[in-house]
Design an enzyme around this catalytic site. Structure first.
Site, mmCIF file in Angstrom:
data_model
loop_
_atom_site.group_PDB
_atom_site.id
_atom_site.type_symbol
_atom_site.label_atom_id
_atom_site.label_comp_id
_atom_site.label_asym_id
_atom_site.label_seq_id
_atom_site.Cartn_x
_atom_site.Cartn_y
_atom_site.Cartn_z
ATOM 1 N N SER A 16 0.806 -1.221 0.000
ATOM 2 C CA SER A 16 0.000 0.000 0.000
ATOM 3 C C SER A 16 0.842 1.276 0.000
ATOM 4 C CB SER A 16 -0.969 -0.008 1.182
ATOM 5 O OG SER A 16 -1.941 -1.018 1.033
ATOM 6 N N LYS A 66 -9.009 -6.470 10.304
ATOM 7 C CA LYS A 66 -10.198 -6.011 9.590
ATOM 8 C C LYS A 66 -11.499 -6.274 10.341
ATOM 9 C CE LYS A 66 -8.400 -6.354 4.865
ATOM 10 N NZ LYS A 66 -8.642 -6.888 3.504
#
Length: 283
Positions: A16, A66
């Site tokens: 990322s 998550k």
């Protein structure tokens, strides 16, 4: 300087920062994107500190966080609320923390050309039952797919389908079922859309390989692996050797990152440079 980051444990393997900093440089904006290791027990402290930092514009969330961050957020938007997995957090009004899931849109993006066509039947075999698999099941069910969800615990897979796709005639299976050859005679699949999706960490660097026998894939299937390290996984290599089309995890990663980038920095990601970015990520 404003900044965003990706959090997880481990985090060193994340691509990322490369993606977001590439776009930041292309746009010439004053910002940066970092990778920060956050252990599950440190989520509350991390978010409390970042919420007070006026330069922090949000974070992406990766494994194993998550499904852990939602209780610490003020609000959770669809589809994250129904999926039960948040991969993007940002300070909304009065810097109250909001959660979003861009994995669904990122996963579907490289399939748009296929999904824009009409099919008389759509089926996806999804391997894995973690947070990413939940997002994928939600997205595929909304696109009219009949789903076979496979995991080490078939009961967990069955519960996910009942929760996220209660209206379809979906099926749960033990992932070991797909490791052995089958002599099932598939019918004429012309006009169908068939996907084989690795939504698990299997095949990731440092993880065991995903064992899948390609006799379980109908003719014309598309093999899609969300693993990004390595990009060319054994799963995809075996699919190509068996004559199937493939989509790698970089495609999903760029798609979900683009949605987060605009949320963080207020500019659309410069997608005209996707080929250059992909070359950077795969060298």
């Amino acid at each position: 300087m404003t900044y965003a980051e990706v959090i997880g444990d481990p985090i060193a393997q994340s691509k990322s920062p490369t993606i977001h900093n590439f776009w930041i440089e292309k746009l010439g904006i004053e910002a940066e994107y970092r990778a920060t290791r956050v252990e599950p027990e440190g989520i509350a402290t991390y978010l409390a500190e970042r919420q007070k930092d006026p330069n922090w514009v949000g974070c992406n969330v990766t494994m194993p966080l998550k499904q852990m961050v939602q209780p610490h957020l003020h609000s959770v938007e669809k589809p994250a609320a129904s999926v039960g997995a948040v991969n993007t957090i940002y300070p909304a009004f009065n810097r109250l923390l909001a959660g979003r899931n861009t994995d669904v849109a990122g996963f579907l993006e490289p399939l748009h050309r296929e999904l824009d066509r009409s099919h008389y039947f759509r089926m996806a075999r999804v391997l894995g039952t973690g947070g990413a698999a939940r997002a994928i099941v939600s997205g595929l069910a909304a696109e009219g797919f009949t789903i076979v969800l496979a995991g080490r615990d078939a009961n967990k897979a069955r519960a996910i389908l009942a929760e996220l796709a209660p209206n379809g005639e979906h099926h749960a299976a033990d992932i070991a079922h797909f490791a052995e050859p089958t002599d099932f005679a598939f019918d004429d699949r012309e006009g169908c859309c068939d996907l084989i999706v690795n939504a698990s960490p299997l095949g990731m660097r440092g993880q065991p390989p995903l064992v899948f026998d390609w006799s379980h894939a109908p003719p014309g299937s598309i093999a899609y692996d969300i693993v990004t390290d390595p990009v060319s996984t054994g799963f995809l290599q075996n699919a190509e050797a068996a004559g199937f089309r493939t989509i790698d995890g970089i495609s999903m990663l760029i798609g979900q990152a683009a949605a987060a980038f605009e949320l963080f920095f207020g500019h659309p990601a410069p997608r005209a440079h996707d080929d250059e970015l992909r070359a950077l990520l795969t060298k």
